[in-house]
Design an enzyme around this catalytic site. Structure first.
Site, mmCIF file in Angstrom:
data_model
loop_
_atom_site.group_PDB
_atom_site.id
_atom_site.type_symbol
_atom_site.label_atom_id
_atom_site.label_comp_id
_atom_site.label_asym_id
_atom_site.label_seq_id
_atom_site.Cartn_x
_atom_site.Cartn_y
_atom_site.Cartn_z
ATOM 1 C CG ASP A 28 27.505 34.275 51.296
ATOM 2 O OD1 ASP A 28 28.449 34.254 50.478
ATOM 3 O OD2 ASP A 28 27.212 35.289 51.951
ATOM 4 C CE LYS A 83 29.267 38.936 48.783
ATOM 5 N NZ LYS A 83 30.170 37.874 49.235
ATOM 6 C CG ASP A 100 33.370 39.047 48.349
ATOM 7 O OD1 ASP A 100 34.407 39.702 48.556
ATOM 8 O OD2 ASP A 100 32.547 38.764 49.236
ATOM 9 C CG LEU A 101 37.187 34.800 44.834
ATOM 10 C CD1 LEU A 101 37.881 34.070 43.685
ATOM 11 C CD2 LEU A 101 36.413 33.811 45.700
ATOM 12 C CE LYS A 102 35.337 40.082 51.953
ATOM 13 N NZ LYS A 102 34.353 39.070 51.521
ATOM 14 C CG ASP A 140 49.445 35.570 48.554
ATOM 15 O OD1 ASP A 140 50.668 35.737 48.767
ATOM 16 O OD2 ASP A 140 48.907 34.455 48.517
ATOM 17 C CB ILE A 141 53.516 38.429 47.629
ATOM 18 C CG1 ILE A 141 53.390 37.168 46.769
ATOM 19 C CG2 ILE A 141 54.033 38.095 49.030
ATOM 20 C CD1 ILE A 141 54.736 36.521 46.449
ATOM 21 N N PRO A 142 52.244 40.815 45.884
ATOM 22 C CG PRO A 142 53.185 42.966 45.806
ATOM 23 C CD PRO A 142 53.257 41.662 46.562
ATOM 24 C CB THR A 151 50.508 35.562 44.705
ATOM 25 O OG1 THR A 151 51.823 35.023 44.821
ATOM 26 C CG2 THR A 151 49.489 34.466 44.881
ATOM 27 C CB THR A 206 30.804 45.207 57.372
ATOM 28 O OG1 THR A 206 30.671 43.993 56.633
ATOM 29 C CG2 THR A 206 30.960 46.354 56.428
ATOM 30 N NE ARG A 226 22.251 41.311 58.940
ATOM 31 C CZ ARG A 226 23.057 40.941 57.926
ATOM 32 N NH1 ARG A 226 22.930 41.481 56.724
ATOM 33 N NH2 ARG A 226 23.980 40.028 58.107
ATOM 34 C CD GLN A 265 28.179 41.627 57.862
ATOM 35 O OE1 GLN A 265 29.122 42.311 58.289
ATOM 36 N NE2 GLN A 265 28.159 41.183 56.619
ATOM 37 N N GLY A 325 23.025 39.482 51.754
ATOM 38 C CA GLY A 325 23.010 38.023 51.819
ATOM 39 C C GLY A 325 21.810 37.544 52.597
ATOM 40 N NE ARG A 326 24.394 36.318 57.223
ATOM 41 C CZ ARG A 326 25.351 36.516 58.127
ATOM 42 N NH1 ARG A 326 25.515 35.661 59.108
ATOM 43 N NH2 ARG A 326 26.139 37.564 58.013
#
Ligand code: C5P
Length: 246
Positions: free
Chosen positions: A16, A38, A65-67, A70-72, A74, A129, A190, A202, A222-223
């Site tokens: 990140d 990631k 990790d673009l999550k 949208d519509i199917p 796309t 999360t 953590r 989180q 991440g952190r």
């Protein structure tokens, strides 16, 4: 993808960062200690596919990790573009996009079937999360969050999705409902020595040991590594904890 090989293969480090140069500098320091990197929306928005190419060249696989939500049509197109990038082993969409969207994403992944066992895997994000019970209720999702997450995981599985991103607190119930082969990826990790601070975004957190014992295949961190005084030592400590918990 080999899931049970070296314990480090279960560790995914979230890059990140807001620039490719800082992400690369950091990634090079820890590349030999991690299973995957990631690349999420922050780095991808800043540096795009070039970030995937340059980070993938360091060796570890990429969780892109673009999550998508949208519509199917796309989402299917976006997934196709993701899996065309080098080194991408995991991609994801939001389960709340619904069955048709999940199915379209899974179909797009199977277009990459020519890659055989090495094809990228598709994950569905269940409920972030970072959301606690109040935040979950605020968006209109009622009932116990664990039950909602399990239902979303089952919906994703039925649509042909390979696994989910969920909190450790739900991992056991997902494993029970979706079986051994279904991938479970848990962020919100953590360390016991350094639990989530009050201002941590989180909400549903757990330690690496708890994550592995609950049946997680991969831990996204991440952190706890990015901001550690010694990131290599932090990554190694998490790999050691994974090894001990397996
Ligand atoms: O810094 P931290 O360990 O909290 O980072 C967790 C990473 O996992 C972040 O990159 C975040 O975008 C990602 N993530 C998450 N919750 C999800 C899916 C992904 O925290 N449900």
């Amino acid at each position: 993808m080999s899931f049970d090989a070296h314990p480090r293969s279960s560790l995914i480090v979230a890059l990140d960062f807001d620039s490719l140069s800082s992400a690369l500098k950091f990634a090079k320091r820890v590349a030999d200690l991690v299973g995957m990197f990631k690349i999420g929306s922050q780095l991808f928005a800043a540096a795009g596919p070039q970030a995937v190419r340059e980070i993938a060249a360091l060796g570890p696989g990429i969780f892109l990790d673009l999550k998508f939500h949208d519509i199917p049509n796309t989402v299917a197109g976006a997934i196709l573009s993701c899996v065309a990038m080098p080194g991408v082993q995991l991609v994801n969409v939001h389960a709340l996009g619904g069955g048709a969207m999940l199915h379209a994403a899974a179909q797009a992944i199977s277009a990459a079937q020519a890659m055989g066992a090495d094809r990228p895997r598709l994950l569905a994000v269940t409920i972030l999360t970072s959301m606690d019970q109040k935040a979950i209720r605020e968006v209109g999702i009622g009932g116990a969050s664990k039950n909602r997450v399990v239902k979303l995981a089952q919906l994703a599985k039925k649509a042909g999705v390979d696994g989910v991103v969920a909190s450790v607190q739900e991992a056991r119930a997902i494993r029970k409902a979706c079986g051994r082969e279904f991938l479970i990826v848990t962020p919100g990790v953590r360390l016991k020595e350094k639990p989530a601070a009050k201002d941590d975004d989180q909400a549903r957190t757990a330690t690496p040991t708890e994550a592995i014992r609950a049946g997680a295949d991969f831990l996204v961190v991440g952190r706890p590594i990015l901001t550690a005084p010694d990131p290599r030592a932090a990554a190694q400590a998490i790999v050691d904890e994974i090894a001990a918990a397996k």
